[in-house]
Design a protein around this motif. Structure first.
Motif, PDB file in Angstrom:
ATOM      1  N   MET A   8       9.238  -9.632   5.490  1.00 41.12           N
ATOM      2  CA  MET A   8       8.203  -9.012   4.664  1.00 41.12           C
ATOM      3  C   MET A   8       7.844  -7.633   5.205  1.00 41.12           C
ATOM      4  O   MET A   8       7.544  -7.478   6.392  1.00 41.12           O
ATOM      5  CB  MET A   8       6.934  -9.888   4.622  1.00 41.12           C
ATOM      6  N   GLU A   9       7.850  -6.638   4.308  1.00 42.63           N
ATOM      7  CA  GLU A   9       7.501  -5.283   4.716  1.00 42.63           C
ATOM      8  C   GLU A   9       5.983  -5.103   4.768  1.00 42.63           C
ATOM      9  O   GLU A   9       5.227  -5.878   4.177  1.00 42.63           O
ATOM     10  CB  GLU A   9       8.125  -4.275   3.742  1.00 42.63           C
ATOM     11  N   THR A  12       4.018  -4.882   1.468  1.00 44.86           N
ATOM     12  CA  THR A  12       3.856  -6.192   0.832  1.00 44.86           C
ATOM     13  C   THR A  12       2.720  -6.960   1.487  1.00 44.86           C
ATOM     14  O   THR A  12       1.899  -7.589   0.803  1.00 44.86           O
ATOM     15  CB  THR A  12       5.156  -7.010   0.939  1.00 44.86           C
ATOM     16  N   VAL A  16      -0.719  -8.425  -0.147  1.00 48.85           N
ATOM     17  CA  VAL A  16      -1.048  -9.843  -0.031  1.00 48.85           C
ATOM     18  C   VAL A  16      -2.475 -10.023   0.496  1.00 48.85           C
ATOM     19  O   VAL A  16      -3.245 -10.840  -0.033  1.00 48.85           O
ATOM     20  CB  VAL A  16      -0.042 -10.566   0.886  1.00 48.85           C
ATOM     21  N   ASN A  53       4.984 -12.822  -3.978  1.00 51.31           N
ATOM     22  CA  ASN A  53       5.003 -11.901  -2.838  1.00 51.31           C
ATOM     23  C   ASN A  53       5.459 -12.594  -1.559  1.00 51.31           C
ATOM     24  O   ASN A  53       6.138 -11.983  -0.719  1.00 51.31           O
ATOM     25  CB  ASN A  53       3.618 -11.292  -2.628  1.00 51.31           C
ATOM     26  N   ASN A  57       9.818 -12.313  -0.676  1.00 52.07           N
ATOM     27  CA  ASN A  57       9.923 -11.378   0.442  1.00 52.07           C
ATOM     28  C   ASN A  57      10.058 -12.046   1.815  1.00 52.07           C
ATOM     29  O   ASN A  57      10.313 -11.360   2.804  1.00 52.07           O
ATOM     30  CB  ASN A  57       8.699 -10.451   0.441  1.00 52.07           C
ATOM     31  N   GLN A 194      12.913  -3.720  -1.477  1.00 51.46           N
ATOM     32  CA  GLN A 194      11.702  -4.528  -1.550  1.00 51.46           C
ATOM     33  C   GLN A 194      10.483  -3.669  -1.851  1.00 51.46           C
ATOM     34  O   GLN A 194       9.595  -4.070  -2.603  1.00 51.46           O
ATOM     35  CB  GLN A 194      11.490  -5.280  -0.225  1.00 51.46           C
ATOM     36  N   THR A 195      10.445  -2.446  -1.296  1.00 52.26           N
ATOM     37  CA  THR A 195       9.299  -1.551  -1.503  1.00 52.26           C
ATOM     38  C   THR A 195       9.113  -1.219  -2.976  1.00 52.26           C
ATOM     39  O   THR A 195       8.007  -1.310  -3.517  1.00 52.26           O
ATOM     40  CB  THR A 195       9.482  -0.249  -0.701  1.00 52.26           C
ATOM     41  N   VAL A 198       8.029  -4.384  -4.953  1.00 50.90           N
ATOM     42  CA  VAL A 198       6.626  -4.741  -4.693  1.00 50.90           C
ATOM     43  C   VAL A 198       5.675  -3.763  -5.374  1.00 50.90           C
ATOM     44  O   VAL A 198       4.662  -4.163  -5.953  1.00 50.90           O
ATOM     45  CB  VAL A 198       6.357  -4.777  -3.171  1.00 50.90           C
ATOM     46  N   ASN A 202       3.169  -5.171  -8.232  1.00 53.90           N
ATOM     47  CA  ASN A 202       1.739  -5.183  -7.911  1.00 53.90           C
ATOM     48  C   ASN A 202       0.958  -4.089  -8.622  1.00 53.90           C
ATOM     49  O   ASN A 202      -0.254  -4.214  -8.798  1.00 53.90           O
ATOM     50  CB  ASN A 202       1.549  -5.076  -6.397  1.00 53.90           C
TER      51      ASN A 202
END
Length: 306
Positions: A8-9, A12, A16, A53, A57, A194-195, A198, A202
């Motif tokens: 998980m970055e 993210t 969360v 999320n 991730n 992923q960035t 996300v 979101n």
């Protein structure tokens, strides 16, 4: 930048934390007002977003004692689950009746079925994730495009019925909210970072949160004004009855049914009066009971006349 040694970055993780905080306060508020169905739909959406999320991730991770195939299925299922709920959310919260087919049958045909066919069955058998992604995401991607078209068409239709600055603002915000959700399958299909995934996902939720909070503030102000007028005795009995229906978020159809119940009509007579089936009347009445917090017609009429 990854957090806590997971996949998980940082961005993210920040989303969360922010969404967990929102969920906590909104859930507490819902406990005090369980008849607020729009807040319940919002909480479900937020819960599914949190699952997405985490699932999308954190998996797959070789350190987790689960087969990689199962981890990938879990990761993709979190996204498909959220995608399946979004049409239903827009249909219910924004009262877009024309989206009923998309919310129920369209979701099953174009989101759930491809996931079961290509990911649960196909990927489990051949272990080819790229093949499953290319095939399993193509149909939802097309469905997302059509869903945007249907939303825009319905919102434009409602806007034409009553053009004012408030409705124009709401229409623009709703359209902005649905766009990020609709292009999410494209992002996943193209295997973006992923960035980007996300941020797109979101950002749609953030816009919907703005809409939700804006509507909540507006309704709270109207409710406060209503209660003040009631306490001052400035509202006649028939007006009080109408305003109580609004206070419990009864729709125009539900309010009409309540009025006919108050006149002593049976379900069959109400169905004939409104040109609907008796079963539909019964379903509406059960929804009314839940919203008002009663268990029978006598309690319902008494509470709405208070």
């Amino acid at each position: 930048m990854l957090v806590f040694g997971t996949e998980m970055e940082l961005i993210t993780f920040i989303f969360v934390l922010f969404e967990c905080l929102i969920f906590f306060f909104q859930f507490i508020y819902y406990l005090f007002r369980p008849q607020d169905k729009k807040r319940l739909f919002y909480l479900i959406l937020l819960f599914l977003l949190l699952i997405y999320n985490f699932g999308a991730n954190l998996f797959p991770d070789e350190r987790i004692p689960l087969p990689i195939i199962l981890q990938n299925i879990i990761a993709y299922s979190s996204g498909f689950l959220m995608a399946a709920y979004i049409p239903y959310y827009f249909y219910k919260v924004y009262d877009l009746k024309k989206l009923r087919f998309l919310a129920y049958y369209g979701t099953l045909l174009f989101i759930v079925a491809p996931f079961v066919l290509f990911f649960i069955i196909g990927y489990s058998l051949d272990g080819d994730l790229d093949n499953a992604s290319q095939r399993g995401l193509f149909i939802p991607m097309l469905y997302g495009g059509y869903f945007v078209y249907a939303i825009f068409k319905e919102v434009y239709k409602k806007l034409k019925e009553n053009v004012n600055s408030e409705n124009i603002i709401n229409a623009v915000i709703v359209c902005c909210a649905v766009l990020p959700w609709s292009i999410l399958p494209v992002i996943v299909y193209m295997d973006c970072s992923q960035t980007i995934e996300v941020l797109v996902c979101n950002s749609g939720f953030c816009i919907m949160t703005i809409i939700f909070i804006r509507q909540s503030i507006k309704e709270s102000k109207a409710e406060y004004k209503l209660l003040q007028e009631m306490n001052k005795g400035q509202i006649k009995q028939e007006e009080r009855y109408e305003l109580n229906c609004k206070l419990y978020n009864l729709t125009a159809r539900e309010t009409g049914i309540v009025k006919l119940i108050d006149k002593g009509l049976k379900y069959k007579s109400i169905a004939e009066e409104l040109f609907i089936s008796e079963r539909t009347v019964s379903k509406h009445v059960q929804n009314i009971f839940i919203k008002v917090g009663v268990s029978n017609k006598v309690e319902l009429i008494k509470k709405l006349n208070e």
